[in-house]
Design a protein around this motif. Structure first.
Motif, PDB file in Angstrom:
ATOM      1  N   LEU A  16     105.538 132.052  87.637  1.00 19.81           N
ATOM      2  CA  LEU A  16     105.671 131.043  86.578  1.00 19.81           C
ATOM      3  C   LEU A  16     106.561 129.881  87.014  1.00 19.81           C
ATOM      4  O   LEU A  16     106.257 128.722  86.722  1.00 19.81           O
ATOM      5  CB  LEU A  16     106.219 131.677  85.295  1.00 19.81           C
ATOM      6  CG  LEU A  16     105.227 132.497  84.479  1.00 19.81           C
ATOM      7  CD1 LEU A  16     105.942 133.204  83.330  1.00 19.81           C
ATOM      8  CD2 LEU A  16     104.104 131.636  83.954  1.00 19.81           C
ATOM      9  N   MET A  17     107.647 130.185  87.725  1.00 21.12           N
ATOM     10  CA  MET A  17     108.527 129.109  88.206  1.00 21.12           C
ATOM     11  C   MET A  17     107.776 128.206  89.190  1.00 21.12           C
ATOM     12  O   MET A  17     107.877 126.979  89.109  1.00 21.12           O
ATOM     13  CB  MET A  17     109.777 129.682  88.871  1.00 21.12           C
ATOM     14  CG  MET A  17     110.817 130.159  87.876  1.00 21.12           C
ATOM     15  SD  MET A  17     112.379 130.587  88.686  1.00 21.12           S
ATOM     16  CE  MET A  17     112.183 132.345  88.860  1.00 21.12           C
ATOM     17  N   ARG A  18     107.014 128.811  90.101  1.00 15.84           N
ATOM     18  CA  ARG A  18     106.257 128.005  91.070  1.00 15.84           C
ATOM     19  C   ARG A  18     105.185 127.169  90.371  1.00 15.84           C
ATOM     20  O   ARG A  18     104.987 126.000  90.704  1.00 15.84           O
ATOM     21  CB  ARG A  18     105.640 128.916  92.140  1.00 15.84           C
ATOM     22  CG  ARG A  18     106.700 129.521  93.035  1.00 15.84           C
ATOM     23  CD  ARG A  18     106.201 130.373  94.199  1.00 15.84           C
ATOM     24  NE  ARG A  18     104.790 130.594  94.323  1.00 15.84           N
ATOM     25  CZ  ARG A  18     104.229 131.790  94.515  1.00 15.84           C
ATOM     26  NH1 ARG A  18     104.988 132.865  94.586  1.00 15.84           N
ATOM     27  NH2 ARG A  18     102.932 131.910  94.646  1.00 15.84           N
ATOM     28  N   GLU A  19     104.529 127.761  89.384  1.00 16.74           N
ATOM     29  CA  GLU A  19     103.506 127.011  88.643  1.00 16.74           C
ATOM     30  C   GLU A  19     104.153 125.872  87.853  1.00 16.74           C
ATOM     31  O   GLU A  19     103.632 124.746  87.834  1.00 16.74           O
ATOM     32  CB  GLU A  19     102.727 127.933  87.706  1.00 16.74           C
ATOM     33  CG  GLU A  19     101.611 127.208  86.980  1.00 16.74           C
ATOM     34  CD  GLU A  19     100.828 128.106  86.047  1.00 16.74           C
ATOM     35  OE1 GLU A  19      99.628 127.865  85.892  1.00 16.74           O
ATOM     36  OE2 GLU A  19     101.412 129.052  85.463  1.00 16.74           O
ATOM     37  N   ASN A  20     105.265 126.142  87.201  1.00 19.96           N
ATOM     38  CA  ASN A  20     105.953 125.101  86.435  1.00 19.96           C
ATOM     39  C   ASN A  20     106.391 123.952  87.336  1.00 19.96           C
ATOM     40  O   ASN A  20     106.266 122.779  86.965  1.00 19.96           O
ATOM     41  CB  ASN A  20     107.145 125.688  85.674  1.00 19.96           C
ATOM     42  CG  ASN A  20     106.712 126.559  84.506  1.00 19.96           C
ATOM     43  OD1 ASN A  20     105.546 126.591  84.133  1.00 19.96           O
ATOM     44  ND2 ASN A  20     107.652 127.278  83.938  1.00 19.96           N
ATOM     45  N   GLU A  21     106.896 124.274  88.515  1.00 20.30           N
ATOM     46  CA  GLU A  21     107.300 123.217  89.450  1.00 20.30           C
ATOM     47  C   GLU A  21     106.090 122.390  89.882  1.00 20.30           C
ATOM     48  O   GLU A  21     106.180 121.164  89.969  1.00 20.30           O
ATOM     49  CB  GLU A  21     108.015 123.818  90.669  1.00 20.30           C
ATOM     50  CG  GLU A  21     109.409 124.318  90.371  1.00 20.30           C
ATOM     51  CD  GLU A  21     110.311 123.241  89.779  1.00 20.30           C
ATOM     52  OE1 GLU A  21     110.332 122.113  90.286  1.00 20.30           O
ATOM     53  OE2 GLU A  21     110.997 123.539  88.783  1.00 20.30           O
ATOM     54  N   LEU A  66     110.392 130.837  80.548  1.00 22.96           N
ATOM     55  CA  LEU A  66     109.454 130.283  81.523  1.00 22.96           C
ATOM     56  C   LEU A  66     108.064 130.101  80.916  1.00 22.96           C
ATOM     57  O   LEU A  66     107.388 129.104  81.184  1.00 22.96           O
ATOM     58  CB  LEU A  66     109.379 131.181  82.758  1.00 22.96           C
ATOM     59  CG  LEU A  66     110.613 131.186  83.655  1.00 22.96           C
ATOM     60  CD1 LEU A  66     110.512 132.302  84.691  1.00 22.96           C
ATOM     61  CD2 LEU A  66     110.795 129.834  84.320  1.00 22.96           C
ATOM     62  N   ALA A  67     107.645 131.060  80.111  1.00 21.10           N
ATOM     63  CA  ALA A  67     106.323 130.963  79.481  1.00 21.10           C
ATOM     64  C   ALA A  67     106.270 129.798  78.491  1.00 21.10           C
ATOM     65  O   ALA A  67     105.264 129.081  78.423  1.00 21.10           O
ATOM     66  CB  ALA A  67     105.975 132.273  78.779  1.00 21.10           C
ATOM     67  N   ALA A  68     107.348 129.580  77.749  1.00 23.96           N
ATOM     68  CA  ALA A  68     107.383 128.453  76.805  1.00 23.96           C
ATOM     69  C   ALA A  68     107.322 127.127  77.565  1.00 23.96           C
ATOM     70  O   ALA A  68     106.588 126.205  77.178  1.00 23.96           O
ATOM     71  CB  ALA A  68     108.645 128.526  75.947  1.00 23.96           C
ATOM     72  N   GLU A  69     108.085 127.029  78.649  1.00 24.06           N
ATOM     73  CA  GLU A  69     108.051 125.815  79.472  1.00 24.06           C
ATOM     74  C   GLU A  69     106.660 125.630  80.074  1.00 24.06           C
ATOM     75  O   GLU A  69     106.123 124.525  80.117  1.00 24.06           O
ATOM     76  CB  GLU A  69     109.091 125.898  80.584  1.00 24.06           C
ATOM     77  CG  GLU A  69     109.110 124.676  81.491  1.00 24.06           C
ATOM     78  CD  GLU A  69     110.096 124.803  82.642  1.00 24.06           C
ATOM     79  OE1 GLU A  69     110.443 123.747  83.189  1.00 24.06           O
ATOM     80  OE2 GLU A  69     110.509 125.925  82.996  1.00 24.06           O
ATOM     81  N   ASN A  70     106.057 126.736  80.524  1.00 29.10           N
ATOM     82  CA  ASN A  70     104.725 126.690  81.108  1.00 29.10           C
ATOM     83  C   ASN A  70     103.707 126.170  80.100  1.00 29.10           C
ATOM     84  O   ASN A  70     102.840 125.358  80.437  1.00 29.10           O
ATOM     85  CB  ASN A  70     104.343 128.096  81.599  1.00 29.10           C
ATOM     86  CG  ASN A  70     103.068 128.125  82.387  1.00 29.10           C
ATOM     87  OD1 ASN A  70     102.040 128.527  81.866  1.00 29.10           O
ATOM     88  ND2 ASN A  70     103.132 127.712  83.642  1.00 29.10           N
ATOM     89  N   GLN A  71     103.815 126.594  78.862  1.00 29.52           N
ATOM     90  CA  GLN A  71     102.897 126.129  77.823  1.00 29.52           C
ATOM     91  C   GLN A  71     103.011 124.621  77.626  1.00 29.52           C
ATOM     92  O   GLN A  71     102.007 123.919  77.563  1.00 29.52           O
ATOM     93  CB  GLN A  71     103.168 126.852  76.506  1.00 29.52           C
ATOM     94  CG  GLN A  71     102.236 126.393  75.393  1.00 29.52           C
ATOM     95  CD  GLN A  71     102.500 127.112  74.081  1.00 29.52           C
ATOM     96  OE1 GLN A  71     103.353 127.983  73.995  1.00 29.52           O
ATOM     97  NE2 GLN A  71     101.773 126.745  73.056  1.00 29.52           N
ATOM     98  N   VAL A  72     104.240 124.129  77.549  1.00 30.84           N
ATOM     99  CA  VAL A  72     104.460 122.689  77.373  1.00 30.84           C
ATOM    100  C   VAL A  72     103.885 121.917  78.559  1.00 30.84           C
ATOM    101  O   VAL A  72     103.202 120.897  78.397  1.00 30.84           O
ATOM    102  CB  VAL A  72     105.962 122.385  77.188  1.00 30.84           C
ATOM    103  CG1 VAL A  72     106.248 120.898  77.269  1.00 30.84           C
ATOM    104  CG2 VAL A  72     106.457 122.948  75.867  1.00 30.84           C
ATOM    105  N   LEU A  73     104.157 122.406  79.766  1.00 28.50           N
ATOM    106  CA  LEU A  73     103.668 121.719  80.959  1.00 28.50           C
ATOM    107  C   LEU A  73     102.146 121.764  81.062  1.00 28.50           C
ATOM    108  O   LEU A  73     101.516 120.784  81.480  1.00 28.50           O
ATOM    109  CB  LEU A  73     104.312 122.323  82.209  1.00 28.50           C
ATOM    110  CG  LEU A  73     105.816 122.072  82.349  1.00 28.50           C
ATOM    111  CD1 LEU A  73     106.416 122.931  83.456  1.00 28.50           C
ATOM    112  CD2 LEU A  73     106.089 120.597  82.596  1.00 28.50           C
ATOM    113  N   LEU A  74     101.542 122.873  80.685  1.00 35.07           N
ATOM    114  CA  LEU A  74     100.078 122.970  80.698  1.00 35.07           C
ATOM    115  C   LEU A  74      99.462 122.021  79.673  1.00 35.07           C
ATOM    116  O   LEU A  74      98.442 121.376  79.945  1.00 35.07           O
ATOM    117  CB  LEU A  74      99.623 124.409  80.441  1.00 35.07           C
ATOM    118  CG  LEU A  74      99.811 125.369  81.611  1.00 35.07           C
ATOM    119  CD1 LEU A  74      99.563 126.802  81.160  1.00 35.07           C
ATOM    120  CD2 LEU A  74      98.912 125.000  82.778  1.00 35.07           C
TER     121      LEU A  74
END
Length: 122
Positions: A16-21, A66-74
């Motif tokens: 998730l960290m790599r995907e978010n970056e 991380l999942a919440a950040e991932n949702q926003v970034l997606l």
């Protein structure tokens, strides 16, 4: 059992960290390339019994963040891609003066003013 879960949690957090970056850099190809790793990590997590220990609770909070950040970034990535598709669609659309009304092969309306002659007699 807990050590295995910690490893699974950490693996998912790393993905998730790599995907978010990648999403922050708008590197969609890199983000998409992580999909199989993310799906595998999630599948591993689902297979495990649900035993909560303090380390797992802490990792669970990290994963939630991380999942919440991932949702926003997606969502942002989808918005950017939608804008790009609209720009490409507008660029490929026929110019308004080329559009024929009624489809009967009539002359296309013009936005230009025609020349006009004026005559006055005194």
């Amino acid at each position: 059992m807990t050590d295995g879960l910690v490893g699974i949690f950490q693996n998912l957090a790393d993905v998730l960290m790599r995907e978010n970056e990648a999403l922050k850099r708008l590197d969609f190809a890199a983000a998409v390339a992580l999909t199989p790793a993310k799906e595998a990590a999630l599948a591993d997590l689902v297979k495990q019994p649900k035993t909560l220990t303090p380390p797992l609770v802490a990792l669970g909070r990290l994963l939630g963040s991380l999942a919440a950040e991932n949702q926003v970034l997606l969502e942002r990535a989808i918005e950017v891609q939608t804008r790009i598709v609209r720009i490409v669609a507008r660029a490929g659309a026929p110019r308004p003066e080329m559009v024929r009304y009624g489809g009967h092969g009539g002359r296309a309306p013009s936005n230009r003013t025609s020349a006009m002659a004026l005559s006055t007699r005194a």
